[in-house]
Design a protein around this motif. Structure first.
Motif, PDB file in Angstrom:
ATOM      1  N   LEU A   1      -2.401  -8.291  -5.861  1.00 25.65           N
ATOM      2  CA  LEU A   1      -3.383  -8.230  -4.774  1.00 25.65           C
ATOM      3  C   LEU A   1      -4.632  -9.043  -5.129  1.00 25.65           C
ATOM      4  O   LEU A   1      -5.208  -9.707  -4.270  1.00 25.65           O
ATOM      5  CB  LEU A   1      -3.762  -6.766  -4.500  1.00 25.65           C
ATOM      6  N   ASN A   2      -4.999  -8.979  -6.385  1.00 27.58           N
ATOM      7  CA  ASN A   2      -6.156  -9.782  -6.821  1.00 27.58           C
ATOM      8  C   ASN A   2      -5.879 -11.279  -6.666  1.00 27.58           C
ATOM      9  O   ASN A   2      -6.757 -12.047  -6.336  1.00 27.58           O
ATOM     10  CB  ASN A   2      -6.485  -9.483  -8.288  1.00 27.58           C
ATOM     11  N   LYS A   3      -4.622 -11.644  -6.907  1.00 27.57           N
ATOM     12  CA  LYS A   3      -4.237 -13.058  -6.724  1.00 27.57           C
ATOM     13  C   LYS A   3      -4.385 -13.463  -5.260  1.00 27.57           C
ATOM     14  O   LYS A   3      -4.812 -14.575  -4.943  1.00 27.57           O
ATOM     15  CB  LYS A   3      -2.770 -13.251  -7.142  1.00 27.57           C
TER      16      LYS A   3
ATOM     17  N   ASP B   1      -5.671 -18.238   3.636  1.00 28.14           N
ATOM     18  CA  ASP B   1      -5.869 -17.545   4.923  1.00 28.14           C
ATOM     19  C   ASP B   1      -6.905 -16.431   4.765  1.00 28.14           C
ATOM     20  O   ASP B   1      -6.782 -15.568   3.881  1.00 28.14           O
ATOM     21  CB  ASP B   1      -4.519 -16.973   5.391  1.00 28.14           C
ATOM     22  N   ASN B   2      -7.888 -16.447   5.622  1.00 28.30           N
ATOM     23  CA  ASN B   2      -8.974 -15.460   5.555  1.00 28.30           C
ATOM     24  C   ASN B   2      -8.449 -14.057   5.830  1.00 28.30           C
ATOM     25  O   ASN B   2      -8.865 -13.078   5.189  1.00 28.30           O
ATOM     26  CB  ASN B   2     -10.072 -15.868   6.564  1.00 28.30           C
ATOM     27  N   ASN B   3      -7.526 -13.911   6.816  1.00 27.85           N
ATOM     28  CA  ASN B   3      -6.967 -12.596   7.191  1.00 27.85           C
ATOM     29  C   ASN B   3      -6.239 -11.960   6.001  1.00 27.85           C
ATOM     30  O   ASN B   3      -6.359 -10.764   5.755  1.00 27.85           O
ATOM     31  CB  ASN B   3      -5.998 -12.743   8.362  1.00 27.85           C
TER      32      ASN B   3
ATOM     33  N   VAL C   1       0.849  -1.204   0.000  1.00 30.12           N
ATOM     34  CA  VAL C   1       0.000   0.000   0.000  1.00 30.12           C
ATOM     35  C   VAL C   1       0.880   1.248   0.000  1.00 30.12           C
ATOM     36  O   VAL C   1       0.592   2.241  -0.685  1.00 30.12           O
ATOM     37  CB  VAL C   1      -0.958  -0.021   1.217  1.00 30.12           C
ATOM     38  N   ALA C   2       1.995   1.164   0.743  1.00 30.69           N
ATOM     39  CA  ALA C   2       2.876   2.324   0.858  1.00 30.69           C
ATOM     40  C   ALA C   2       3.633   2.598  -0.453  1.00 30.69           C
ATOM     41  O   ALA C   2       3.743   3.748  -0.883  1.00 30.69           O
ATOM     42  CB  ALA C   2       3.868   2.096   1.995  1.00 30.69           C
TER      43      ALA C   2
ATOM     44  N   ALA D   1      -5.934  -8.059   1.751  1.00 23.94           N
ATOM     45  CA  ALA D   1      -5.711  -7.807   0.322  1.00 23.94           C
ATOM     46  C   ALA D   1      -6.820  -6.943  -0.246  1.00 23.94           C
ATOM     47  O   ALA D   1      -6.574  -6.033  -1.052  1.00 23.94           O
ATOM     48  CB  ALA D   1      -5.633  -9.123  -0.434  1.00 23.94           C
ATOM     49  N   LEU D   2      -8.040  -7.234   0.187  1.00 25.15           N
ATOM     50  CA  LEU D   2      -9.189  -6.453  -0.296  1.00 25.15           C
ATOM     51  C   LEU D   2      -9.066  -4.993   0.108  1.00 25.15           C
ATOM     52  O   LEU D   2      -9.288  -4.075  -0.714  1.00 25.15           O
ATOM     53  CB  LEU D   2     -10.473  -7.075   0.283  1.00 25.15           C
TER      54      LEU D   2
END
Lengths: 121, 849
Positions: B741-743, B749-751, B730-731, B756-757
């Motif tokens: 990020l879409n990958k 892992d749910n976290n 993000v930075a 990522a979202l």
């Protein structure tokens, strides 16, 4: 008068075959199988022609020619029978006084013609 | 001392076995009985065999008249004879019911078969079959014992039982050698095509003895029609190839030339040598090159065989090869053979050298010695030539002489290559063919002489009458020659080269004080053209001086159209002086080192032929040439300086020079310079666009490597590490991280998925902000350029717009690649990983200033 032929060869089969053929032609054939018998025969009687194999026990064909020509001083015709590849001995026999030769295998008819030719000379 | 004395007690290490005396007696009796049995056995079997032989002899005696009766029976015989013949037939059939008797009869017939020939022999074979003795031989073929099979094959072969051919051929490739060899002879004996079948099918080695026996069988066959043995030269069995070669040679089948020549290269030495023998026998002339080719890799015996063949088929062309053997070959026998081969091709070309005394002190009487001395004064060459021309024998001698010369030359070359001469002698002859033909004299009429006839290729055939040569040194030489006349009209058309021969002129050269002057004057000589054509053919004739009757110079006027441009040497060139008059410079030259040749008046017309040469060069052609020369452009100092500056800008300049060039363009009045400025602007523009493209490519590659690195980090990290890395993305991330990020939305892992979202949303937001900034920057720059540009240079406006766009794009790319510089907040939080990411960008930034 029947001509006498002395056949000297250790091969009884061939001698009997030739004897049969020559007898058929009217010749008187005497057959001996070695040199000793030849000497014995020649001491008793003289044939009109001698047909001898070059290889015989006790007394070879060359020795026979030498014996007849030099010792007995006979001028009777001698025909030598030799196996193939024995031309040197034949040459020696000719030098000593042999009249003709035939090489094995030979045709009995051929031998007969040669004998006849020699006897008619 | 007494205590230390060792006492040896006689201990029985070997003791005699305790055998009972009765046992010894028993053993003695056993051995004696065994010996007795052995001797009894010997006597028994000996007597048995002798009695058997007696029986056989007796039976043979009994059988011989019967056989004779059968053999000499004729159809036209008497009735009594026929009756006895029938009786004998019945008797013999009874006799043959016993196996032993059959065996004896077979032996008798076989023995007789060896001694008789002709009609009796045929009768014998017929009798053998009539008595069905051949069936016993067939039974022997079925036996497992090799000696019985072999005997059976032998019987069938001896009695010429042709019907047995099919049975016997099966044994050609039998593992047992005796059976195989017997079968081979039987196959060849029984049928004429047997040899073809045997050569086609045999897989095994054919021994030398077997080959001889087979050859003997073939030789004794009546009316034998030998097949074309060349068809087995391609056989895979090398023994078949070898035997075929021998058969080819025996039956003189010379229709397999190419195959035999090819077999010279065979690996097997026997085949190779047999092929060479065939070549020699059939005199295959085409084999010469192949023989030479294989020579060096052959054994000594093969080499000798090759040389023997070359002695038969070789020609004079092979003499250099044979001479090489003499020098290169170490084997004495081969070397001697090579010499004898040379002599076979060219008789007596090599004379005996071994143990020949070179310095013989002859005791010649005084009166004879003076006579010899007188003879020496006579020109030997004239004498030999005249002698050789007398008859055909002389011609042959000349040929031999030529061969000798060739060999001697080869020897010399070989010696030169092996022994380096520290003081090499210069060649006596001088080749003057390279010298140009230059003449200042007026053209003379060349008296063309009839060239030497082609038939006089042998120069030795020419009679040369020599006269006395007067003069102390070469410069004073006066050579006079009288007659040059070919004598023989031979059809031999050998070529010879005469360019090495000394030149001799008819005139006496005056004022030739030194040898150097003599050679300087050599170019003035032109050979008779036709004569030189005739002498193009090459033959080395070093012993006869060549005589030229006429020496003339040519100065023929040539039209420019007649000049052969390709052959520049033949162009006649007229050189004239070029006058250059220096002109006063108009202004002081600021660059004295730059010489403007145009400041000098050059009279180019003087290069062209003068008026008196009008017949040589056409006037119209001259004017055309002058018009085609471009006119010069003259520059002032200032203009020249401008042009130099522009050239420097092309070489070293970049986009920063554009404003200056624009200024030059407005101020400049000279059209040619303006044109040049526009060209320079165009070049700089192209160079700038290329640089931007290169930069973009470099950045893209760097970015791809970064992305790959991030992806690799994610793939090798656990969930906790991934969460930290997402914060960093993000930075520092941009649009291209969205794919990654879409990958991660598909991460187990749910976290990580939730994080990522969030990151995607944040990154998208950042990207939007950046794009807005760029758009603002472009709009402000567009408003700055308001100055009107003349229509003439309207394209420059487009050019600048394009340039600005490129600059903005470049700036945007740099901005994207350097997020830290833009986003100062993130810079504060820059971790080691961030610094690692931005390292390549920083490096790029520094390199570009």
């Amino acid at each position: 008068m029947t001509k006498k032929i002395l056949l000297a060869d250790d091969d009884q089969l061939l001698v009997s075959l030739l004897q049969f053929r020559l007898k058929k032609e009217g010749y008187q054939v005497t057959f001996v199988s070695n040199g000793k018998e030849v000497k014995e025969y020649l001491s008793k009687s003289i044939p009109d022609i001698i047909v001898s194999d070059i290889m015989m026990p006790y007394f070879s064909g060359i020795e026979l020619v030498d014996f007849v020509r030099n010792e007995l001083k006979l001028n009777i015709p001698i025909i030598i029978i030799s196996s193939a590849g024995n031309e040197e001995n034949v040459l020696s026999a000719f030098e000593l006084g042999a009249n003709d030769f035939v090489s094995k295998p030979f045709s009995p008819t051929e031998l007969l013609l040669r004998i006849t030719k020699e006897l008619n000379k | 001392m007494l205590s230390t004395i060792t006492r040896y007690s006689p201990q029985a290490l070997i003791t005699a076995p305790k055998i009972h005396t009765d046992l010894l007696w028993d053993l003695s009796i056993l051995f004696v009985s065994l010996a007795a049995l052995y001797f009894i056995g010997i006597f028994y079997f000996r007597n048995k065999l002798s009695s058997q032989n007696k029986i056989i002899d007796q039976k043979k005696k009994d059988l011989s008249p019967i056989i004779s009766e059968f053999l000499f029976f004729e159809e036209n015989s008497s009735k009594d004879e026929k009756t006895s013949y029938i009786k004998l037939k019945i008797e013999i059939r009874q006799f043959l019911k016993d196996t032993f008797n059959r065996r004896i009869l077979s032996e008798v017939l076989l023995d007789l078969g060896k001694d008789v020939s002709g009609k009796i022999q045929k009768s014998l074979f017929t009798l053998y079959k009539e008595l069905e003795l051949h069936k016993d031989a067939y039974k022997k073929l079925e036996s497992w014992r090799w000696q019985l099979i072999s005997k059976g094959i032998f019987e069938l072969t001896q009695m010429h039982v042709v019907e047995s051919y099919g049975f016997i051929t099966k044994f050609i490739n039998d593992k047992r050698g005796t059976i195989r060899k017997q079968a081979e002879i039987a196959t060849v004996t029984l049928k004429q095509e047997g040899i073809s079948h045997f050569l086609d099918t045999t897989k095994y080695r054919i021994s030398e003895w077997q080959q001889l026996k087979l050859l003997e069988v073939l030789r004794n066959q009546k009316d034998f029609q030998p097949p074309k043995f060349k068809q087995w030269l391609t056989s895979g069995n090398k023994h078949v190839v070898l035997f075929s070669l021998r058969l080819i040679k025996h039956y003189n089948q010379n229709d397999a030339e190419l195959s035999i020549i090819e077999l010279v290269k065979h690996k097997n030495i026997q085949i190779r040598e047999e092929a060479i023998q065939c070549i020699k026998e059939f005199a295959f002339l085409n084999a010469t090159e192949t023989l030479k080719l294989v020579f060096w890799n052959s054994s000594a015996n093969t080499k000798i065989a090759i040389l023997s063949a070359l002695a038969v088929i070789g020609t004079e062309d092979d003499l250099p090869f044979l001479s090489q053997i003499e020098f290169k070959e170490r084997n004495f026998s081969v070397k001697s053979k090579a010499l004898s081969t040379i002599n076979a091709i060219a008789p007596e070309s090599i004379l005996p050298t071994e143990d020949i005394e070179t310095n013989i002190h002859h005791n010649i009487p005084e009166d004879l010695e003076t006579a010899i001395m007188e003879d020496k004064t006579i020109d030997s060459s004239t004498k030999t030539i005249q002698n050789m021309d007398t008859d055909k024998k002389g011609q042959e001698a000349i040929e031999i002489e030529n061969v000798k010369e060739v060999i001697q030359e080869i020897r010399k070359e070989e010696l030169k290559s092996t022994i380096k001469d520290p003081n090499p002698k210069k060649e006596d002859t001088i080749n003057l063919g390279f010298l140009p033909i230059i003449s200042s004299e007026e053209p003379k009429v060349i008296e063309k002489h009839k060239p030497l006839d082609n038939n006089t290729s042998n120069v030795k055939d020419i009679i040369v009458n020599f006269q006395k040569v007067v003069g102390k040194n070469m410069n004073d030489l006066e050579v006079v020659f009288e007659i040059v006349k070919p004598l023989l009209n031979t059809s031999d058309t050998k070529e010879f080269k005469l360019d090495f021969l000394p030149l001799v002129t008819l005139k006496k050269k005056e004022n030739t004080p030194s040898l150097d002057n003599f050679y300087k004057q050599v170019p003035d000589i032109i050979y008779d053209n036709e004569f030189s054509k005739e002498t193009k053919k090459e033959t080395v004739v070093s012993f006869i001086p060549v005589v030229y009757e006429e020496v003339a110079s040519v100065n023929k006027p040539v039209s420019i159209d007649d000049i052969d441009v390709l052959n520049i040497k033949e162009i006649e060139t007229i050189y004239e002086e070029i006058k250059i008059t220096p002109k006063e410079p108009e202004k002081s030259n600021s660059h004295p080192e730059v010489i403007n040749l145009m400041e000098y008046d050059v009279d180019f017309t003087t290069v062209l032929p003068k008026k008196e040469d009008k017949e040589v060069v056409n006037k119209d052609t001259t004017t055309n040439i002058l018009n085609s020369i471009p006119k010069p452009i003259f520059y002032s100092d200032k203009d020249l300086e401008m042009m130099v500056t522009l050239e420097d800008m092309v070489t070293f300049g970049d986009a920063r020079e554009i404003p200056l060039l624009q200024e030059f363009l407005i101020e400049e009045n000279n059209d040619s310079i303006k044109e040049r400025i526009l060209e320079v602007l165009e070049k700089i523009h192209q160079k700038n666009v290329q640089n931007i493209d290169v930069d973009m490519k470099v950045k893209e590659e760097e970015y791809i490597s970064e992305v790959n690195l991030i992806e690799e980090l994610f793939s090798n990290s656990d969930s906790e590490s991934k969460l930290i890395l997402l914060d960093e993305i993000v930075a520092v991330g941009d649009k291209k991280e969205l794919k990654l990020l879409n990958k991660l939305l598909g991460d187990p892992d749910n976290n990580v998925r939730q994080k990522a979202l969030i990151c995607i949303a944040q990154l998208q937001n950042q990207i939007n902000i950046k794009e807005e900034k760029v758009l603002n920057l472009v709009s402000t720059e567009d408003t700055q350029s308001t100055e009107p540009i003349p229509l003439e240079y309207a394209f420059l406006n487009d050019y600048e717009t394009e340039l600005k766009k490129n600059n903005i794009q470049a700036a945007k790319t740099i901005e994207e690649s350097m997020p830290i510089a833009i986003d100062t907040v993130n810079k504060k939080e820059a971790s080691f990983l961030e610094q690692f990411y931005t390292f390549s960008s920083k490096l790029f930034e520094r390199l570009n200033g």
